[in-house]
Every structure is written in C-alpha cells, then in structure tokens.
Design a protein around this motif. Structure first.
Motif, short mmCIF file in Angstrom:
data_model
loop_
_atom_site.label_atom_id
_atom_site.label_comp_id
_atom_site.label_asym_id
_atom_site.label_seq_id
_atom_site.Cartn_x
_atom_site.Cartn_y
_atom_site.Cartn_z
N ILE A 163 0.87 -1.18 0.00
CA ILE A 163 0.00 0.00 0.00
C ILE A 163 0.90 1.22 0.00
O ILE A 163 1.78 1.36 0.87
N GLN A 164 0.70 2.10 -0.96
CA GLN A 164 1.54 3.28 -1.12
C GLN A 164 0.66 4.50 -1.24
O GLN A 164 -0.37 4.49 -1.94
N GLY A 165 1.06 5.58 -0.56
CA GLY A 165 0.30 6.81 -0.60
C GLY A 165 0.62 7.70 0.58
O GLY A 165 1.59 7.48 1.32
N PRO A 166 -0.19 8.72 0.83
CA PRO A 166 0.01 9.58 2.00
C PRO A 166 -0.07 8.78 3.29
O PRO A 166 -0.99 7.98 3.48
N LYS A 167 0.88 9.01 4.19
CA LYS A 167 0.98 8.19 5.39
C LYS A 167 -0.21 8.38 6.31
O LYS A 167 -0.69 7.41 6.92
N HIS A 168 -0.71 9.59 6.42
CA HIS A 168 -1.84 9.82 7.32
C HIS A 168 -3.11 9.13 6.81
O HIS A 168 -3.92 8.64 7.61
N VAL A 169 -3.27 9.06 5.49
CA VAL A 169 -4.44 8.36 4.94
C VAL A 169 -4.33 6.87 5.20
O VAL A 169 -5.29 6.22 5.64
N ILE A 170 -3.14 6.30 4.94
CA ILE A 170 -2.96 4.86 5.17
C ILE A 170 -3.13 4.51 6.64
O ILE A 170 -3.81 3.54 7.00
N THR A 171 -2.54 5.32 7.52
CA THR A 171 -2.62 5.05 8.96
C THR A 171 -4.05 5.14 9.46
O THR A 171 -4.52 4.28 10.23
N ASN A 172 -4.77 6.17 9.04
CA ASN A 172 -6.15 6.35 9.53
C ASN A 172 -7.06 5.23 9.05
O ASN A 172 -7.88 4.70 9.83
N GLU A 173 -6.94 4.85 7.78
CA GLU A 173 -7.84 3.81 7.26
C GLU A 173 -7.51 2.44 7.84
O GLU A 173 -8.41 1.66 8.16
#
Length: 887
Positions: A163-173
């Motif tokens: 999973i690659q992308g903004p860290k805050h989006v990945i962490t929150n989801e």
C-alpha cells in the motif's frame, strides 16, 4: 434307468418348446453366421492378438478393422483418445518447461515445488500446491531439529500486498480496521520490526464487525525522503484470509473489487485438467508461427551468417512466465486520495528457520558481498544486468553504509531487527555434500550453551541496538532492483562450469564483478524464536539448496502446525472461528473427518449417540452459546438470538480471567455471549484430540480429587440410541426395494430376450415399438435403483449422527466448550490442546473454584484442584481431568 430316477407325471409342453426354440435358434444363428460379421471389431482377431490396450490405442488393431472399431466406439458414446506424445518428445527441455508452466494454470506452485514433490506428500489448499508432510520421518525428527539444529519451512504461499500513498491516509484507514482493546493494531513507532495486527471487516448494519484476518506488516524505509507524502507498507497474509483481506481493503480505500471476487476465480478448486497429457496437435489450414519461421528461414540464402546463429534459450526466464515478473505485470489498484495498492503475489519468497542454529546457518548461506568494483575489471565482459549493484552503490555514502552493516552483521550473534543485506550468489557457496554440525555431549558445554541461549537478548543487547541504529536500506524494497536481480540471474550451467574449473574441489570461488549480488531481508520473529528470510523471485531454489546443504531440516504444513502447538499457540487457521475463513476451514475439516468415519464398515464405527456425543466432527459454537444464553433468557423471559460468533480478545478481560477471578466486567451483551480461547493440558492419563468435550466438573468431582489425588474421573453411562431401530428398518426397506426393482428389471429383460428368440426362430419381424417400450422401462428401473442407492447413502449417514438442537446437557457433565486441536507435546511431556469455552461457562467454573477455596481447609489439596476441568474424547466414555489456562 436307476431306481432313484422318478419320471414326472406331466410335462409343461409350452415351456419345454420355448426353451428348445431358444437353443435351436441360437445354434442355427451361430452355425450360419459369417465369421467376419456379427462380432465387434476387437473380437475379430485371434485370441492371442486381443489386447485391452486397444481401447486406448486403435493402432494395435489391423488396418482393415480400425474404421469399424472407431464407428462402434462413436456409436456407444465413447470419445476417441488422442495419442499421447512419446516420452522422448515429452522429455525435451523446451517441452518440459512448457509443461511446467501449463500445470500452474489452475493452482499456484512454489518455486521449490519440484524439490518438495519428490520428498513430500503434496496438498492442494487455498489455490496453492503446498508440501504436506515428508515421506521419510515424522514429527520426532523435526522436533530434534528445533532443539539441536534448525528446522525450515517454505512460506512463500503467504501473500504480500503493498500500500503506497500519503501516510496519514494509510494510517487512519488501517487503524479504523483494527480494535485497540486487542493490542494488535497498526503501529508506526517500531518500524524496525515486523509486527502483527487483527483486521476487522466493518458491516453495514449495526451488528458487530466480523474478523477478516491476522496479518503481519512492515513499514518500508523512505527512499526519496518524501516524508509522509509517499509512505509504503507491506502487509503479509495467510492465503486462507486473503479474500477477506481484499474485501476489507476494498471497503477501506474504495477499490471497487467486489465484482472481481464475486465473478472471477483465479484458482479453481477443480483440478480436472491437472494430470491430463498434452493434447495432440491437430492439422489445420493455418500455418503455425514455428512453421512460418521455418519457411522464412528456408527462403534465406544458404551463405547467410544469421542462418548459422543459434537462438539463446533462457530457461530461468521461462520459469517466471506464470509470475508477476517484471513489476509492470503486478496487478495495481487505485484508491482514494492517491493510494495505490499492489498485489505482490509470487514476487517475494519467504523461508522460516526455527532452532538454536538458525543464525549460524543463515550466516553461512548469506555471506555479505563486496560492492566495490575491481580496478582491472573489464566493463565489456558479461551482462550489464549482472552489475546493477555498481550503479546503486556508486554513491560513496551507500557503499559506506553497506560496509558498516556487513561488519556489524559479521560480528553479531543474532538478529533482533529488520536487516537488509547484499549477499553473494549462494550457488557459489554450495557445499560439496550435506553437513550438519554435531551436537557436543559434554554436560559443561551444553549447560553453558543453554545459559547463553536463555540470555541471548541481554548479552546481545548492544549488538541489537547497533543493528537498530543502522538505517534500514531500501535496497530490497525497490521493485526495479528486484526485477534486475531476478531477470539477470546467471544460469546453473554457467555456475557449474565455474565450479568445475576449480583445481581442488571444495575451495570457495573468489568473488568477482561477474558474480551476482542478491539483496535479501532478514526478519526476526522474536515472539516465536524464529528467523524469516525474504528473497526475490527466481532465487528461491539456490538459497533453499544452500540452506539444506548447510544443515537445515525441512518440514511441511503438518509439521508447521505441530510446531505452533509446541510453542503453546494454536495454528493460524484454528484461532479464528468467528471469521468467514475460519468457518470454511472448519467445514473442510468436518467433511474430512466425516468421510473417514463412514469409510469404515458399520461394525467398526463408534456409536456416538450411545456415548452422548451430539456433534462428533465439528464444534457447534452457535448452539453452545445459545444453550448458555438460554438461562438468562428464561429469567428475563426473552428469546436468545445468536446470529454470529464472537471471540473475546480484549486484553483486560483476558488478564482478569487469567487471575481466576469471577468478577469479570464486560462491555456489552455481545461480550457476555462470546467464546474465550483456552489452553488445556492433560493432568494424568488420557488424550486430547479434535472436537474433544470441555465439561464443567461438579463439586463432588473436585472433592474426590482433593481427597484421593489418583481418581481419573467419572465415566459416562451409555445412553439410548433412538435411531438404532430406525436404522435397521431403513436398511430392511432399502434391501426390499432393491430386490423389487431387480425383479421387475429381470422380467422386462426376459421379455426382451424372448421376443428376439421368437423373431429369429419363426422368421417374424420384431415389434420395434414394443421392444423400445421394454428398453425404456429397463432404463427407468435402473435409474430408480441408482436414485434409491444415493438416497439411502445420505439417509443412513444422517441416522448414524442424528439431528440436535442442544449440546450443553447432552451428557452427564455440562459442556462448556470444545477442543479445536490437540496432540502429544514433547515439550510438555503429555497431550495438550487448544479450544474455546463460553464466557458464561467460564464464569460458572470460576465461581465453583471460588466456593471450593472458601470451604476447603486444606490449602495444598485446594491448589491441586485449581484449574481442573473435565475433558472427554469423542470415542471414549471416560472423563479425564485437564488443566485449563486462559490465553
């Protein structure tokens, strides 16, 4: 004429004439028949030439009979079997590779499949062909390897998702998919370790979330210093959970994958074409590509130099055809807010090493390579792809970091954090023969080794911190580098030629610029005392052979499950009965046990109704929870509704249960009607197996143990088998029905024979309408007989087990849970098992222990009776005492 012979008073003239007519007609037909006609084609050859192989190969018949044989076969509805290519044709290297790739279309093979298939029983599970258990030894030899040497497993069937992308989006989801009370969430603090998390699939209604999977994850290092805008995480999952995990990620990131998983199945459970031989090539009007190439080649002039050049075959690349190599072929999905999810299935190989010598063997196999090129090296020699490391380590800082990491790795005695190394080609370091370092038998040295083994973490704490301070290299996580390493791998013949040119066998070949450098990732699993090595695709077999030759013993799935049982935890697919994958796995185990039970004749079957076993093949969790919830429902005058299974994983509740206190605070009513995981250990004699009952002991049982200390436990009295009479009646009815159908079929058959004989003897035409009517009747009776047999088989199985709607009071002692897996443990020296009990059953048991402690004046006897429950195998009426522990 003898005196004992009695002449009948009368003779039935019609019956006598009819029998003689049949004999005369058959004799005349045989005498007058042409020997070339009236027989099947296979019967028109002499007896010494008749072969059963004619059914498969028509070429074994004379040429004059082949056409007739094929017409007869087509008329009977048989399919003509094409000729299988010769063994010489099939054993050609090119055809072997094509067959190797073709057989992976329905099921995924590991890179070590050929090695395992020669030495292991292979299983088909979860879309993979995985090794089940070895042919040579059992678990005892594998257990010795875990205690004195090293045991290795190929876990490459574990799927990896990036999973690659903004860290805050990945962490929150991802954090929204976990539960903090379980203690297994996605954490960004410890990025130097591989951690585990429990992922839940949120439901649309108000009901509680269902467990999707248990996964392990690694936060990848930031290669481009992009901060939190381009973070990457690898999530590894068991293939049994992968479908539910993809559904969860679909809900979290909006990937729109529902149609993919509902309408498409990449791996089918049917393996009908698995063992089929290659089909014979059919002649067509179209010119095949190979023929076109040959025509173009023949049109060229003979003096053309290109005509003499041979095409270079690359078998290593052809083996990678079914895999997602290079990285451009990997499936990628776009999510919300710029998140990209990549399926890395088949791209990463994972081996797990367990045992005290795992790091010693790992250091022998993974020898760090120098990345500084030699000054006298000729850059034009060899493939440029083999020298990818020159470009990557051209930066002086990266080269210095690699030297420091190699130095720390060479001096360390263990690995306590993620470590990325660049190692030499293991085929260069392969020993001449297998070597296992002998275990020293001296008591002093063994005691010193045991002390060192117990205090490994404290002794190597400084070394561990040194490895943690070393920055985790992004080398292994770069897809371009992995593709270069995989696609530029030198063939085995080149390596063997280099080894053969050595003057003295066994001497290590010095490293040069033409040798491949392979990035690997070492991932320690400290909670289970094991070490994982992650390898790029295409390099599994070289590392596997080097590990085996350096002393690793290999186990299969059966040994892997037994190892987890020895480590005081149930296997992964047994831990989650509240997940959809866990229910499917339990249903599969039920079908296997049921098939094995009904394969035995009735006299050799255990009568479960007499023993009071309601469900012998699976644990009916919903019925058990409903039985224990019915008590409160009766008091509150409400009807209990149990729609799903919930397992207690709140660490606070589990810790209070481990203290054996009955004052347990639960948050909701769903937690009140849930299952609690437990571990059991047999107290004295007896066994623990799958689906063994966990029963609540009575006060008298515990008092008897406190007084004598040698009592084995109560014995279940034989119960009445209400279905025995019905079983016998069903069998008698079935036999009578089969006799009746057979009698009717015989009547129609006799009529058909009589009509044909009369037509032949009297020279009359056959009544085809009546003959077809008889044939239809015979076919109908045969179909009725097959239907009767199938119905009887299903009905008889139901009558052996029976239906039930309650299990709590099915025997003398109240059932509070079931053992899901149990076996002999060499570590404990007795049978151990893992299972689940109901929360209310656990409370009743704790209250019983509390009252026993209050009334008992003998503290030693009270401690002896603590933690004791009753367990009973499904095939025995004897209850046994077992120690219960909440986990």
């Amino acid at each position: 004429m003898s005196k004992s012979t009695k002449i009948p008073d009368n003779i039935k003239l019609s019956e006598l004439i009819q029998n003689r007519m049949q004999e005369i007609s058959s004799l005349s037909q045989t005498i007058n028949a042409d020997p070339r006609f009236g027989k099947l084609a296979g019967q028109q050859v002499p007896r010494h030439m008749r072969r059963r192989a004619v059914a498969h190969d028509v070429m074994r018949l004379p040429r004059r009979l082949r056409g007739k044989y094929l017409r007869e076969k087509d008329k009977e509805g048989g399919e003509s079997v094409t000729k299988r290519p010769s063994r010489k044709h099939r054993r050609r290297p090119a055809n072997l590779l094509k067959e190797y790739n073709r057989r992976q279309q329905k099921q995924y093979w590991l890179e070590t499949h050929i090695w395992h298939a020669k030495r292991f029983h292979m299983y088909y599970k979860w879309g993979y062909k995985i090794p089940g258990f070895p042919n040579d030894k059992g678990w005892r030899a594998c257990y010795r390897a875990t205690k004195s040497s090293c045991l290795m497993f190929d876990l490459s069937y574990f799927n990896t998702i990036q999973i690659q992308g903004p860290k805050h989006v990945i962490t929150n989801e991802l954090s929204a998919l976990t539960r903090p009370e379980t203690g297994q969430v996605f954490n960004t603090a410890e990025s130097h370790l591989e951690q585990t998390a429990l992922v839940y699939l949120p439901k649309a209604d108000d009901s509680s979330d269902a467990l999707a999977a248990e996964v392990s994850y690694i936060w990848l290092p930031d290669e481009q210093n992009s901060g939190s805008t381009n973070a990457r995480i690898w999530i590894s999952s068991h293939p049994g959970f992968i479908k539910d995990l993809w559904k969860t990620l679909d809900v979290a990131f909006g990937l729109n994958l529902s149609q993919k998983f509902e309408n498409e199945e990449k791996y089918s459970t049917e393996s009908s074409t698995e063992n089929e031989p290659p089909k014979k090539k059919q002649k067509t009007d179209e010119v095949p590509p190979s023929h076109e190439a040959s025509q173009e080649k023949s049109e060229k002039p003979l003096n053309d130099k290109t005509n003499k050049e041979k095409t270079v075959k690359e078998p290593e690349k052809e083996k990678l055809a079914p895999r997602n190599i290079p990285h451009d072929r990997t499936p990628k999905y776009k999510g919300k807010e710029g998140v990209t999810i990549t399926n890395l299935q088949g791209v990463i190989n994972r081996f797990r090493l367990v045992g005290p010598k795992r790091f010693e063997i790992m250091k022998t196999t993974c020898v760090p390579a120098t990345v500084k090129p030699k000054e006298d090296a000729n850059p034009a020699v060899g493939k440029a792809g083999l020298q990818w490391w020159k470009k990557y380590f051209g930066d002086r800082e990266k080269e210095k970091e690699n030297e420091e990491l190699n130095k720390v790795f060479g001096e360390s005695k263990s690995v306590d954090s993620l470590t990325c190394l660049t190692v030499r080609d293991p085929r260069i370091l392969l020993p001449i023969k297998k070597y296992v370092k002998p275990v020293e038998n001296k008591d002093t040295k063994s005691s010193e080794k045991s002390k060192i083994a117990k205090s490994t973490y404290s002794v190597n704490k400084s070394e561990s911190s040194a490895l943690q301070r070393t920055k985790l290299s992004p080398l292994f996580f770069d897809s371009k580098i992995r593709d270069s390493v995989t696609l530029s791998k030198a063939t085995n013949c080149v390596i063997n030629k280099r080894r053969g040119n050595l003057g003295i066998s066994g001497v290590t070949i010095p490293i040069d610029d033409l040798e491949s450098r392979v990035p690997v990732l070492l991932s320690p699993q400290n909670h289970i005392d094991s070490l994982d090595i992650l390898i790029p695709a295409g390099w599994a077999m070289p590392f596997w052979m080097c590990l085996v030759y350096n002393g690793c013993r290999v186990g299969g799935e059966k040994e892997f499950d037994h190892l987890q049982l020895e480590q005081s935890r149930p296997p992964l697919m047994y831990r989650f009965p509240d997940s959809l994958s866990g229910e499917i796995e339990a249903e599969t185990r039920k079908e296997d046990l049921q098939k094995d039970y009904f394969d035995h004749p009735p006299l050799h079957r255990c009568s479960y109704p007499i023993l009071g076993i309601a469900s012998p093949f699976t644990a009916p969790w919903k019925i058990l929870i409903k039985d224990w919830a019915a008590e409160d429902a009766f008091i509150n005058k409400t009807k209990p509704e149990i729609t799903s299974i919930q397992v207690m994983r709140d660490t606070r509740v589990i810790s209070s249960l481990q203290q054996l206190t009955s004052n347990i605070k639960v948050i909701s009513s769903a937690d009140e009607n849930c299952l609690v995981p437990v571990k059991l250990k047999i107290a004295c004699r007896g066994r623990l197996g799958a689906n063994s009952l966990i029963c609540l002991p009575s006060r008298a049982d515990l008092e008897e143990v406190m007084e004598s200390g040698l009592w084995e436990g109560p014995v279940e009295t034989n119960q009445q088998d209400d279905m025995e009479k019905q079983r016998k009646e069903t069998i008698e009815t079935h036999k009578a029905q089969k006799k009746r159908l057979k009698r009717k079929w015989k009547k129609l058959k006799d009529k058909q024979t009589l009509m044909k004989c009369q037509s032949t003897a009297l020279g009359k035409e056959l009544d085809t309408e009546k003959l077809n009517y008889l044939a239809t009747g015979m076919a109908t009776l045969k179909q009725m007989r097959n239907t009767e047999n199938a119905a009887f088989a299903g009905k008889s199985e139901d009558l052996w087990i029976g239906e039930f709607n309650t299990v709590r009071n099915s025997c003398k002692r109240e059932v509070m849970g079931y053992v899901i897996i149990g076996d002999m443990s060499y570590t404990e020296g007795c049978y151990v098992g893992h299972g689940f009990v109901t929360m209310k059953g656990a409370r009743s048991w704790l209250q019983l222990l509390g009252s026993l402690d209050t009334d008992s004046c003998n503290s030693s006897a009270s401690n002896q009776a603590r933690n004791l429950v009753l367990t009973r195998e499904t095939s025995s009426p004897q209850y046994r005492f077992s120690y219960l522990e909440f986990v």
